[in-house]
Design an enzyme around this catalytic site. Structure first.
Site, PDB file in Angstrom:
ATOM      1  N   HIS A 148     -38.677 -51.936 -25.519  1.00  0.00           N
ATOM      2  CA  HIS A 148     -37.356 -52.150 -25.561  1.00  0.00           C
ATOM      3  C   HIS A 148     -36.948 -53.489 -25.137  1.00  0.00           C
ATOM      4  O   HIS A 148     -36.121 -53.769 -24.385  1.00  0.00           O
ATOM      5  CB  HIS A 148     -36.539 -50.966 -24.937  1.00  0.00           C
ATOM      6  CG  HIS A 148     -34.903 -51.007 -25.737  1.00  0.00           C
ATOM      7  ND1 HIS A 148     -34.232 -49.741 -25.510  1.00  0.00           N
ATOM      8  CD2 HIS A 148     -34.232 -51.917 -26.140  1.00  0.00           C
ATOM      9  CE1 HIS A 148     -33.249 -49.925 -26.162  1.00  0.00           C
ATOM     10  NE2 HIS A 148     -33.296 -51.313 -26.595  1.00  0.00           N
TER      11      HIS A 148
ATOM     12  N   GLY B 173     -25.907 -54.494 -40.102  1.00  0.00           N
ATOM     13  CA  GLY B 173     -25.048 -55.244 -39.504  1.00  0.00           C
ATOM     14  C   GLY B 173     -25.292 -56.638 -38.850  1.00  0.00           C
ATOM     15  O   GLY B 173     -26.068 -57.112 -39.725  1.00  0.00           O
TER      16      GLY B 173
ATOM     17  N   GLU C 260     -37.230 -42.448 -24.507  1.00  0.00           N
ATOM     18  CA  GLU C 260     -37.801 -43.511 -23.636  1.00  0.00           C
ATOM     19  C   GLU C 260     -37.114 -43.618 -21.991  1.00  0.00           C
ATOM     20  O   GLU C 260     -35.972 -43.134 -22.111  1.00  0.00           O
ATOM     21  CB  GLU C 260     -37.262 -44.981 -24.392  1.00  0.00           C
ATOM     22  CG  GLU C 260     -36.081 -45.394 -24.455  1.00  0.00           C
ATOM     23  CD  GLU C 260     -35.759 -46.664 -25.304  1.00  0.00           C
ATOM     24  OE1 GLU C 260     -36.184 -46.712 -26.685  1.00  0.00           O
ATOM     25  OE2 GLU C 260     -35.106 -47.614 -24.763  1.00  0.00           O
TER      26      GLU C 260
ATOM     27  N   ARG D 260     -32.694 -47.804 -32.338  1.00  0.00           N
ATOM     28  CA  ARG D 260     -32.312 -46.899 -31.244  1.00  0.00           C
ATOM     29  C   ARG D 260     -33.538 -45.756 -31.431  1.00  0.00           C
ATOM     30  O   ARG D 260     -33.889 -45.290 -32.665  1.00  0.00           O
ATOM     31  CB  ARG D 260     -31.186 -45.977 -31.149  1.00  0.00           C
ATOM     32  CG  ARG D 260     -30.232 -46.943 -30.452  1.00  0.00           C
ATOM     33  CD  ARG D 260     -30.341 -46.942 -28.991  1.00  0.00           C
ATOM     34  NE  ARG D 260     -29.367 -47.752 -27.992  1.00  0.00           N
ATOM     35  CZ  ARG D 260     -29.454 -48.964 -28.024  1.00  0.00           C
ATOM     36  NH1 ARG D 260     -30.442 -49.924 -28.576  1.00  0.00           N
ATOM     37  NH2 ARG D 260     -28.555 -49.985 -27.404  1.00  0.00           N
TER      38      ARG D 260
ATOM     39  N   ARG E 169     -24.005 -47.825 -44.260  1.00  0.00           N
ATOM     40  CA  ARG E 169     -23.085 -46.792 -44.608  1.00  0.00           C
ATOM     41  C   ARG E 169     -22.136 -47.431 -45.604  1.00  0.00           C
ATOM     42  O   ARG E 169     -21.540 -46.757 -46.577  1.00  0.00           O
ATOM     43  CB  ARG E 169     -22.427 -46.495 -43.588  1.00  0.00           C
ATOM     44  CG  ARG E 169     -22.507 -45.351 -42.912  1.00  0.00           C
ATOM     45  CD  ARG E 169     -21.730 -45.157 -41.450  1.00  0.00           C
ATOM     46  NE  ARG E 169     -21.510 -46.266 -40.890  1.00  0.00           N
ATOM     47  CZ  ARG E 169     -20.769 -46.789 -39.752  1.00  0.00           C
ATOM     48  NH1 ARG E 169     -20.230 -45.729 -39.034  1.00  0.00           N
ATOM     49  NH2 ARG E 169     -20.717 -48.034 -39.346  1.00  0.00           N
TER      50      ARG E 169
END
Ligand code: 8YV
Length: 329
Positions: free
Chosen positions: A289, A158, A271, A242, A181
């Site tokens: 993060h 992306g 997390e 993620r 994908r």
């Protein structure tokens, strides 16, 4: 006298100037003390609110939507939205918005910083020095892997994946492989100088693997023991997508056994808890993060979430909607 302004809940502390902006348009309730609300407390705070400003961790699910009939928009201050049940929101007539684009370059910088830290053993070197272990120089002290001129493999092409590809190809002379994908159109592939390959081929060929995948049922443990076994023993794995996309226990085992050289992780399964086996590994750079954490970018993300609330609740149009809804009855 009753206010005619829509009511908005800001679920976590954010920039005071953004609270001020929202307060000019809405009756704002905030959480200045950063109280950790249970789901039920969150639902209770949302009573009578038309909008909510979320920061990526607050769950919006069917039960909450049924219990909050006034809610019309949930604006996430994050590009990822795995905290939202978007189909349930659509069914309930509640708009979902995220905060894309404004964080792309900063997050790509963050991913590259972790790649450099892991491959060149930067954080490991700092721990070594601070622990007083640096007694003398030696030719093989903390030697790592080169990043420039190596092969970079990206899962998730992306906007952020493409920004990482550009850094690799244009800044570091890397050969860039990717798997996604869907394959990018030829002109977009050419712009980021990336070659589309199958998942296994990427794992076998890449010197450094970067994951920028969202968390979905299809991406859970996308990289686990079988995938790690395909990687080079000199390879680096970076996850800025993620937590849960990587099987952290399997990764810790691979790192411990030297089956891959190093890892850089910004996101973790469960997390803010971090798997204890990862904490015990020296060859992993760990950050809490923070890939998108520059002041201008976090401010832009917060302002975009605010723009979405203002746009939708006052003018019926959000900037970055994730679903299309008809007005809640
Ligand atoms: C956020 C992120 O900082 O945007 C995302 O999806 O992961 C980060 O940029 C995090 O979600 C907290 O808002």
């Amino acid at each position: 006298m009753l206010s005619s302004k829509p009511s908005v809940l800001i679920a976590r502390p954010i920039f005071p100037e953004v609270v001020q902006r929202l307060s000019a348009h809405f009756d704002v309730s905030a959480n200045p003390g950063d109280e950790a609300w249970t789901h039920d407390q969150f639902i209770a705070r949302l009573q009578g609110k038309q909008g909510v400003f979320t920061t990526g961790g607050e769950r919006i699910d069917a039960r909450l939507l049924a219990a909050c009939p006034d809610l019309r928009i949930c604006a996430n201050m994050a590009v990822g939205y795995n905290n939202f049940d978007v189909p349930a929101m659509t069914a309930a007539g509640v708009l979902a918005t995220n905060a894309p684009d404004v964080l792309t370059e900063t997050t790509a910088d963050g991913g590259f910083a972790l790649l450099m830290a892991a491959a060149r053993r930067i954080t490991e070197g700092e721990h070594y020095l601070r622990a007083g272990r640096w007694q003398h120089w030696s030719y093989d002290m903390l030697v790592g892997q080169d990043v420039h001129g190596s092969t970079l493999g990206i899962f998730g092409m992306g906007r952020i994946g493409q920004a990482i590809a550009r850094r690799g190809a244009l800044g570091f002379g890397m050969k860039v492989l990717y798997h996604n994908r869907t394959r990018l159109p030829a002109d977009e592939e050419a712009a980021v100088r990336a070659e589309y390959v199958a998942k296994d081929e990427l794992l076998r060929r890449a010197d450094h693997v970067v994951l920028v995948l969202p968390m979905t049922p299809a991406t859970r443990h996308y990289v686990g023991a079988p995938e790690l076994a395909l990687m080079k023993p000199t390879a680096t794995l970076v996850n800025i997508g993620r937590g849960g996309v990587v099987d952290d226990a399997a990764l810790a085992q691979a790192l411990r056994e030297g089956r891959i050289a190093a890892a850089g992780l910004d996101v973790f399964e469960g997390e803010p808890a971090v798997h204890p086996d990862l904490l015990a590994c020296t060859n992993v750079a760990l950050t809490p993060h923070i890939a998108s954490a520059s002041i201008p970018t976090r401010l832009a993300m917060a302002n975009l979430a605010a723009d979405n609330l203002i746009g939708y609740l006052l003018h019926g149009k959000a900037l970055t909607p994730l679903n299309a809804v008809s007005r809640r009855a």
